[in-house]
Write an enzyme that holds these catalytic residues in place. Structure first.
Site, short mmCIF file in Angstrom:
data_model
loop_
_atom_site.label_atom_id
_atom_site.label_comp_id
_atom_site.label_asym_id
_atom_site.label_seq_id
_atom_site.Cartn_x
_atom_site.Cartn_y
_atom_site.Cartn_z
N ASP A 1 0.72 -1.20 -0.07
CA ASP A 1 -0.10 0.04 0.08
C ASP A 1 0.92 1.30 0.11
O ASP A 1 2.01 1.07 0.46
CB ASP A 1 -0.87 0.03 1.29
CG ASP A 1 -0.13 -0.11 2.55
OD1 ASP A 1 0.83 -0.90 2.52
OD2 ASP A 1 -0.48 0.55 3.57
N GLU A 2 0.10 2.37 -0.47
CA GLU A 2 0.79 3.74 -0.41
C GLU A 2 2.37 3.79 -0.54
O GLU A 2 3.12 4.45 0.02
CB GLU A 2 0.73 4.20 1.28
CG GLU A 2 -0.66 4.21 1.83
CD GLU A 2 -0.93 4.66 3.03
OE1 GLU A 2 -1.71 5.40 3.43
OE2 GLU A 2 -0.01 4.30 3.94
N VAL A 3 2.44 3.53 -2.04
CA VAL A 3 4.12 3.63 -2.30
C VAL A 3 3.92 5.08 -2.84
O VAL A 3 3.36 5.53 -3.79
CB VAL A 3 4.26 2.55 -3.63
CG1 VAL A 3 5.73 2.84 -3.72
CG2 VAL A 3 3.98 1.23 -2.78
N ASN B 1 -0.11 7.97 6.91
CA ASN B 1 -0.70 7.45 5.50
C ASN B 1 0.11 7.57 4.35
O ASN B 1 -0.08 7.06 3.36
CB ASN B 1 -1.92 7.99 5.45
CG ASN B 1 -2.92 7.41 6.03
OD1 ASN B 1 -2.96 6.25 6.60
ND2 ASN B 1 -3.84 8.14 6.85
#
Lengths: 546, 546
Positions: A342-344, B21
Site C-alpha cells: 500500500d501507499e507507495v 498514511n
C-alpha cells in the site's frame, strides 16, 4: 420468561437513565433491557433457549471428552480449553474450594459437558486455516450437555458459547437454561489487525488480546509487525534488521521464542497468525539494518541522504527478499502471509537517476505504477516459491499486478470501497473488507453502532462475486495506541465487527445488540479484560486494574 | 549542550519518523527533539539550567528538612512526600539495595536536597485553599540542593520539579544539572473534574488520578460525585439515598471512610477536594431514596409516574437540603462546595398543576427561570449558613440569581464562552473556565494541542476583570469512561491544561511542548500510570499492565 432474565433486569433500573446533557427525560439512546438471547455474543446462527434451567456446581461440574470423540486426553488444546472455560465460569480455586466444602450436588444439577469431536481427524495438533470447519452443535439438557463439533475449532467456539449461557441466579448459583444451538460462522476470515511498529506492543498485551479475540470468535490475528517507525521482528537470517531498526534492540523486539509463543497461544484458541511484511513502501526501518535495500533519494544531482521505498532495480534486493521470506515461511505456519503493497510514494524513485534510467530501459515511460508492479510481481514469485499464499492491500490489485488465483485482496480505502469490492470480485479474486472498520479513528459516542451496521455484501455483484468475500478485519493502527490504551480502545468496539462477521445477515437489531453487548462487555471485564463501557452503566464486578 | 540532552536524543532517531498514511517523507507533525528544558512539565516560571551536572546515588542521597525549616520530622505530609519522590527517582528497594552494595559515593555527587519551609506556619496539617501559597525556589548545586517554600504546598511542587530534573545518563547513573528555578502558578485554581455517577469509579482509580494530578501540579479535584444515573455517596444522615440510588448499595458506594481517604490522599498532595452536589436538575438518582424530593410530572391531569427536577415548592425540600448540606459541610473540609445548577429542564415543572399554582402565587408568569432562581436562592442561603462558599455552573449566573460576592462561576458552555467570561467578570464575579476543556469529547489525532492553545484571558475585559479569572478545570464526564479506560483517556491530554494553567502566558511553543510532554508521559508510565502516547514513539520502560 427465562429465568436469567430476572437477574439481568437488575441492571435495567440504572441503565434506563441514558440522558447526558438534558435533564429528566430519556433520550433516544438505547435503553438496557434483557435480550431473550441473554449475553450471547456473537449471536449463534440458530438458538433455542427453553425456560427450564439447571444448576451447575463448581465441585462436581466437569467438562469431559465424550466417549466417541476422536480427541482424547492427549489433545492438550482441548484439555487446556476445558480448564480455561471452567475458570471463566467458576472463578478462582479459592472460591471453588469453599464451594466444594459447602454444597452437595443435586439430582437436578447439570453435571457434565461432554465434548465430542465427530470427524476422525480432530485437527487437535494442526493449525487453523481459512478452510477450517468451525461449526458446532450444543445441546444443554439434563443430566449432561453435549457439544458436538467435527473439529476442535468448532469445539472451542462451542465452549465459549456454553460459558456465555451460564449465568448467576439471584442467589449467586451458577445456572444454565436448557438450550439447543446450531452454529457456524457466516464468514471464514474474521480478523483483528494490530500494529507493533508505530508502538511496540509487549507480548503480554498481544496475548491478552488474543484471549479476547477468542471470546469474540475472531479467528485471524493480522500482525502488522514492522513498518517505517520500527522493526521489532528479530530475524535469525538478518538480525541487524531489529538490531538497527527496532526502537531498542533488546527491550523492544520479538524474539523467535516470543513469536512462537504468540503463534501457539493463538492456535490453542483457534486463531491464525498472519504476519504482514509490507513492502516496497512503509520500510524506513528496514533500511537501517540492510544497506542498499532502500532507494537513495536525490536532491538535484546529489543523494539527499534520505531514502525512499525498497530499491526495485537491484538484484541484491531480490536476493534479500528471497532469503527473508524463506525464513518467514518457516517461522509462521499459516498458509498465508500479508505482503502489504500500500501507499507507495513515487517522489523518491522519480528523483533517482538510476531509477530513471531503468524506467527507460524497461519502456515504463513515466508510469511509476509499472515500476511498482515490476517489484511486486517479482516479490510474489519469490513468496510463491516458499509455498505460501498471500494477501495484499488493494493498490496491488488496482495497479494491475498479475496475482495468483488464490490471492486475497484486502480492501481498506474508505470512500468507494463498495465499488472496489465489486471490481475485485468481478476479477475473480477473493477479498476481505477493512475500509469501514478502521478502529484507530475514534469519535465521541457509540461508534460501535456504525461498525455494527456495515453489511459487507452491500455492493453490486453476482452471487458468485459475493461468495468471494471471505470476511473482514478490524484494524487498530498503532500511531495513537500502545500498552497503556490499546485494549480498552479495541474492546468492545471490535466486538461489533465480530458479530457482523459471525452471525446471520439478518442479525441487525441494534437495540438487542446493545443489550447483549452490554453484558458481554461486563463479562470481558470480569475475565480481566479492560473493555470500555458502551454508555452510562455499571458492571457487577468492575475492572480491578487502573 | 546540557548533558542530559545527549541521552534524550537517543529517542529522536525513531520519533523523527512521524508519517502515517504517506510513505517516505516526514509530514508536518511535531518531530521529537530534546527541549532545553528537558522533561519539565508544566514549565516553571523561571528556569536556569547550567551545563554542570552532578550524580545522585540511591545509597547516599537524602531528602531532608533544612535546619531552619518550620516543618520538621513531625510533618508527615513532607515526610511521606520525601519517600514518594525518592522512590520515583530511584525505583524499588531491591534496586536500591544492589546499588548500595556496589557503588561508593563520590565527592562530586549531590548528596542532599534540603527542604526549607520559610514561613513560621508551614500549613503542614492544614488543607490547601484557593489562597494557598504554592510558590517555591529550587537551587541545585554542590554539595546540596535547596528547596525553599513559604508553605508545604510550594514544597510539594518543588519536589515534583526536582524529580523531573533528575535523569539517567548513558551509563544508567542518576544525574541532575546545576539549576535555579523560581516558580509559582499563573492561576490559583487548576482542576480536574471526574464523574462518579455515570460510571462508578473505584477508589483505586480516584487515588491513581490524584497521584497523577500531583505530577502535573493540578490542585483541585472537582468530584462530580452524584448525578441522574447513580448516587454513590453514602450519606450518614440519609443513607437511603445510596441504598436506593447507587448502582449497588454495597459495591458501588463511597463510604465515609472512602471519602475521608480520598480527601487525605489529596491533601498530602496539595490537592483540594471540591464535591459537587448538582441540583435541582441532574437529580433522578436522589429521588429513589428520598420521597417527595423530585417533582412529579403530569401527563394531562394525572401524574405520569416519572419525575422531574427537585420540587421547589415544598418546605420539606428545603428541610432536606439544610440537613444534607450541613452533613456535606462537615464531611468535606474545603471552603467551597459546587452546587451545580446546570441544564434544568422545565417540561416537568410546566406539566405539574401544583407548580403552576405556585407560579401564579409568586407572580412568576410563564418564566420558569424565576422558579429555578427561587430554588437556587434558597439553596445558596442554606449553604451559606453552613459557612461554605460555593461554585455554580454558569446558568445560575445567567438567570440572574443573587450570588455572594465570593461565588465562583463555572463557565462550561462551548461557543460564546469568551462572551460569558466577559459578562461574569464584568459583574464582578470570580470565574473558572472549562468550556474548551471537555476531555470526554474525543477525536482522532493530537487533540492535546487544541487544549494547549487555549488562552483563558482571551476575552474582552479590563485588567480588573482578567484578575477575576482564577483558573480552570479539565472535565472528564463519565458517560463513556470507567475504570477500564479513564486513566489513559485523561493523561496526558489533561497535562496540556495543566501547563496552560500553571506556566507563564508566553509558554506557547507547541514543538517544545511536544518534546517535553513526550518525556513527561513516559515518566508517568514509568511511575505506573497508563498515560497514552502522543504519537508513534516508545518509552524506555513501557507500561506493565494490560
Amino acid at each position: 420468561m427465562l429465568k436469567f432474565v430476572s437477574l439481568l433486569l437488575a441492571l435495567s433500573f440504572c441503565q434506563g437513565l441514558q440522558h447526558n446533557n438534558i435533564d429528566d427525560y430519556v433520550e433516544a439512546e438505547p435503553v438496557f433491557e434483557a435480550s431473550k438471547y441473554g449475553s450471547l455474543w456473537p449471536l449463534p446462527q440458530k438458538v433455542q433457549i427453553s425456560e427450564v434451567s439447571f444448576k451447575l456446581t463448581s465441585s462436581s461440574f466437569r467438562i469431559v471428552d465424550a466417549k466417541a470423540s476422536s480427541a482424547g486426553p492427549s489433545c492438550s488444546l482441548l484439555q487446556s480449553a476445558y480448564r480455561r472455560y471452567y475458570e471463566y465460569m467458576f472463578g478462582s480455586a479459592k472460591k471453588q474450594w469453599w464451594s466444594k466444602n459447602n454444597r452437595r450436588s443435586d439430582p437436578s444439577d447439570l453435571s457434565e459437558l461432554q465434548v465430542w469431536i465427530t470427524s476422525p481427524d480432530s485437527e487437535c495438533d494442526g493449525y487453523p486455516s481459512v478452510t477450517s470447519d468451525e461449526s458446532y452443535e450444543l445441546t444443554v439438557n439434563q443430566p449432561v450437555a453435549v457439544l458436538k463439533a467435527p473439529k476442535v475449532w468448532g469445539a472451542l467456539h462451542g465452549l465459549e458459547t456454553f460459558s456465555q449461557l451460564v449465568f448467576e441466579d439471584e442467589y449467586g448459583a451458577k445456572s444454565i437454561n436448557a438450550t439447543i444451538i446450531n452454529d457456524f460462522p457466516r464468514f471464514q476470515h474474521r480478523g483483528i489487525l494490530l500494529d507493533s511498529s508505530r508502538h511496540f506492543l509487549p507480548i503480554k498485551v498481544i496475548l491478552a488480546n488474543l484471549e479476547t479475540m477468542a471470546m469474540n470468535k475472531f479467528n485471524v490475528f493480522h500482525w502488522h509487525i514492522v513498518d517505517d517507525q520500527s522493526f521489532p521482528y528479530l530475524s535469525r537470517t538478518f538480525p541487524q534488521l531489529s538490531e538497527q531498526g527496532a526502537y531498542h534492540p533488546y527491550t523492544h523486539v520479538y524474539t523467535p521464542a516470543d513469536v512462537k509463543m504468540v503463534i501457539e497461544f493463538a492456535r490453542l484458541r483457534g486463531i491464525r497468525v498472519i504476519p504482514e511484511f509490507d513492502t516496497p513502501g512503509h520500510t524506513q526501518s528496514w533500511g537501517k539494518g540492510q544497506k542498499d535495500l532502500l532507494t537513495p533519494c536525490y536532491s538535484g544531482s546529489k543523494p539527499s541522504g534520505s531514502f525512499g521505498p525498497v530499491n526495485p532495480i537491484l538484484n541484491t534486493t531480490y536476493d534479500f527478499m528471497a532469503q527473508f521470506f524463506t525464513e518467514i515461511s518457516t517461522v509462521f505456519p499459516d498458509g498465508y502471509v500479508h505482503l502489504g503493497g500500500d501507499e507507495v510514494d513515487f517522489t523518491c524513485w522519480k528523483s533517482n537517476p538510476d531509477i530513471q534510467k531503468f524506467m527507460e530501459q524497461q519502456h515504463f515511460g513515466d508510469d511509476y505504477r509499472k515500476l511498482e508492479s515490476f517489484y511486486i510481481q517479482k516479490l510474489l514469485d519469490i513468496v510463491t516459491s516458499t509455498k505460501k499464499g498471500y494477501l495484499i492491500w488493494q493498490e496491488v490489485f488496482d495497479n494491475g499486478v498479475k496475482l495468483k488465483p488464490d490471492t486475497v485482496v484486502h480492501v481498506w480505502i474508505g470512500g468507494g470501497s463498495d465499488k472496489e469490492m465489486s471490481n475485485v470480485t468481478a476479477a475473480g479474486y477473493t477479498t476481505i473488507l477493512s475500509a469501514p472498520w478502521y478502529l484507530d479513528y475514534i469519535s465521541y459516542g457509540q461508534d460501535w453502532q456504525k461498525y455494527y451496521k456495515v453489511e459487507p455484501l452491500n455492493f453490486e455483484g453476482t452471487d458468485e462475486q459475493k461468495k468471494l468475500v471471505i470476511g473482514g478485519e478490524a484494524c487498530l493502527w498503532g500511531e495513537y495506541v500502545d500498552a497503556t490504551n490499546l485494549t480498552p480502545r479495541l474492546w468492545p468496539r471490535a466486538s461489533a465487527v465480530a458479530e457482523r462477521l459471525w452471525s446471520a445477515k439478518d442479525v441487525t437489531d441494534i437495540g438487542d445488540a446493545f443489550n447483549r453487548l452490554s453484558l458481554h462487555r461486563c463479562r470481558m471485564v470480569e475475565r480481566g479484560i479492560p473493555a470500555e463501557p458502551l454508555f452510562s452503566s455499571y458492571c457487577p464486578h468492575e475492572y480491578k486494574g487502573v
